[in-house]
Design a protein around this motif. Sequence first.
Motif, PDB file in Angstrom:
ATOM      1  N   GLU A  11     -10.925   3.414   6.887  1.00 62.32           N
ATOM      2  CA  GLU A  11      -9.979   3.012   5.959  1.00 62.32           C
ATOM      3  C   GLU A  11      -9.394   1.430   6.181  1.00 62.32           C
ATOM      4  O   GLU A  11      -9.459   0.868   7.438  1.00 62.32           O
ATOM      5  CB  GLU A  11      -8.643   3.811   6.023  1.00 62.32           C
ATOM      6  CG  GLU A  11      -9.007   5.219   5.619  1.00 62.32           C
ATOM      7  CD  GLU A  11      -7.677   6.077   5.274  1.00 62.32           C
ATOM      8  OE1 GLU A  11      -6.661   5.662   5.567  1.00 62.32           O
ATOM      9  OE2 GLU A  11      -7.970   7.488   5.362  1.00 62.32           O
ATOM     10  N   TYR A  12      -9.014   0.814   5.082  1.00 65.90           N
ATOM     11  CA  TYR A  12      -8.548  -0.473   5.333  1.00 65.90           C
ATOM     12  C   TYR A  12      -7.364  -0.786   4.447  1.00 65.90           C
ATOM     13  O   TYR A  12      -7.683  -0.451   3.186  1.00 65.90           O
ATOM     14  CB  TYR A  12      -9.765  -1.451   5.110  1.00 65.90           C
ATOM     15  CG  TYR A  12      -9.336  -3.061   5.091  1.00 65.90           C
ATOM     16  CD1 TYR A  12      -9.040  -3.627   6.307  1.00 65.90           C
ATOM     17  CD2 TYR A  12      -9.001  -3.518   3.833  1.00 65.90           C
ATOM     18  CE1 TYR A  12      -8.864  -4.898   6.339  1.00 65.90           C
ATOM     19  CE2 TYR A  12      -8.901  -5.028   3.986  1.00 65.90           C
ATOM     20  CZ  TYR A  12      -8.646  -5.798   5.065  1.00 65.90           C
ATOM     21  OH  TYR A  12      -8.316  -6.968   5.151  1.00 65.90           O
ATOM     22  N   THR A  13      -6.304  -1.333   4.921  1.00 68.73           N
ATOM     23  CA  THR A  13      -5.326  -1.641   4.019  1.00 68.73           C
ATOM     24  C   THR A  13      -5.057  -3.176   3.947  1.00 68.73           C
ATOM     25  O   THR A  13      -5.324  -4.044   4.671  1.00 68.73           O
ATOM     26  CB  THR A  13      -3.985  -1.363   4.541  1.00 68.73           C
ATOM     27  OG1 THR A  13      -3.968   0.207   4.772  1.00 68.73           O
ATOM     28  CG2 THR A  13      -2.645  -1.627   3.721  1.00 68.73           C
ATOM     29  N   ALA A  14      -5.488  -3.741   2.731  1.00 75.51           N
ATOM     30  CA  ALA A  14      -5.386  -5.184   2.603  1.00 75.51           C
ATOM     31  C   ALA A  14      -4.065  -5.753   2.663  1.00 75.51           C
ATOM     32  O   ALA A  14      -3.189  -5.347   2.168  1.00 75.51           O
ATOM     33  CB  ALA A  14      -5.998  -5.435   1.334  1.00 75.51           C
ATOM     34  N   PRO A  15      -3.900  -7.012   3.139  1.00 74.11           N
ATOM     35  CA  PRO A  15      -2.902  -7.555   3.004  1.00 74.11           C
ATOM     36  C   PRO A  15      -2.063  -7.849   1.798  1.00 74.11           C
ATOM     37  O   PRO A  15      -2.974  -7.881   0.814  1.00 74.11           O
ATOM     38  CB  PRO A  15      -3.049  -8.830   3.965  1.00 74.11           C
ATOM     39  CG  PRO A  15      -4.519  -8.829   4.539  1.00 74.11           C
ATOM     40  CD  PRO A  15      -5.215  -7.677   3.719  1.00 74.11           C
ATOM     41  N   ASP A  16      -0.957  -8.157   1.775  1.00 70.57           N
ATOM     42  CA  ASP A  16      -0.104  -8.357   0.441  1.00 70.57           C
ATOM     43  C   ASP A  16      -0.716  -9.540  -0.274  1.00 70.57           C
ATOM     44  O   ASP A  16      -0.845  -9.842  -1.374  1.00 70.57           O
ATOM     45  CB  ASP A  16       1.395  -8.329   0.764  1.00 70.57           C
ATOM     46  CG  ASP A  16       2.028  -7.221   0.882  1.00 70.57           C
ATOM     47  OD1 ASP A  16       1.266  -5.948   0.693  1.00 70.57           O
ATOM     48  OD2 ASP A  16       3.076  -7.108   1.401  1.00 70.57           O
ATOM     49  N   TRP A  74      -3.632  -8.925  -2.463  1.00 73.31           N
ATOM     50  CA  TRP A  74      -3.163  -8.313  -3.782  1.00 73.31           C
ATOM     51  C   TRP A  74      -2.443  -9.273  -4.628  1.00 73.31           C
ATOM     52  O   TRP A  74      -2.759  -9.521  -5.981  1.00 73.31           O
ATOM     53  CB  TRP A  74      -2.400  -7.042  -3.376  1.00 73.31           C
ATOM     54  CG  TRP A  74      -3.002  -5.972  -3.053  1.00 73.31           C
ATOM     55  CD1 TRP A  74      -2.983  -5.244  -1.561  1.00 73.31           C
ATOM     56  CD2 TRP A  74      -4.349  -5.153  -3.413  1.00 73.31           C
ATOM     57  NE1 TRP A  74      -3.559  -4.288  -1.414  1.00 73.31           N
ATOM     58  CE2 TRP A  74      -4.503  -4.327  -2.297  1.00 73.31           C
ATOM     59  CE3 TRP A  74      -4.738  -5.215  -4.592  1.00 73.31           C
ATOM     60  CZ2 TRP A  74      -5.594  -3.438  -2.640  1.00 73.31           C
ATOM     61  CZ3 TRP A  74      -5.674  -4.092  -4.786  1.00 73.31           C
ATOM     62  CH2 TRP A  74      -6.093  -3.407  -3.791  1.00 73.31           C
TER      63      TRP A  74
END
Length: 92
Positions: free
Chosen positions: A51-56, A59
């Motif tokens: 899983e990877y949460t992209a930085p703001d 986005w």
Amino acid sequence: MKEKNKHILDEALKKLPLYSPEENVWSSIETALEATDANDLLQTAIKDLPEYTAPDFLWNKIENSLEKEDRDAVLSKALNKLPAHTPPDLVW
């Protein structure tokens, strides 16, 4: 990205021998695929993905890019509605 030594790479690829696996290799692959449910394999592979949460800021960049595409599309539509214009020869 532009390959700096494309000609060298092209020549090297041309020198590689052609390879075709024996028919029994394809038969084995086909048998293995038929024996397993492809959807099960896909679901298992998906579960194994990290899983990877992209930085703001990423986005925000995507959002700005999409907004620009929308603006460009509106501008392009408006320009396409303009009548064609051929300037007189003296302009050139």
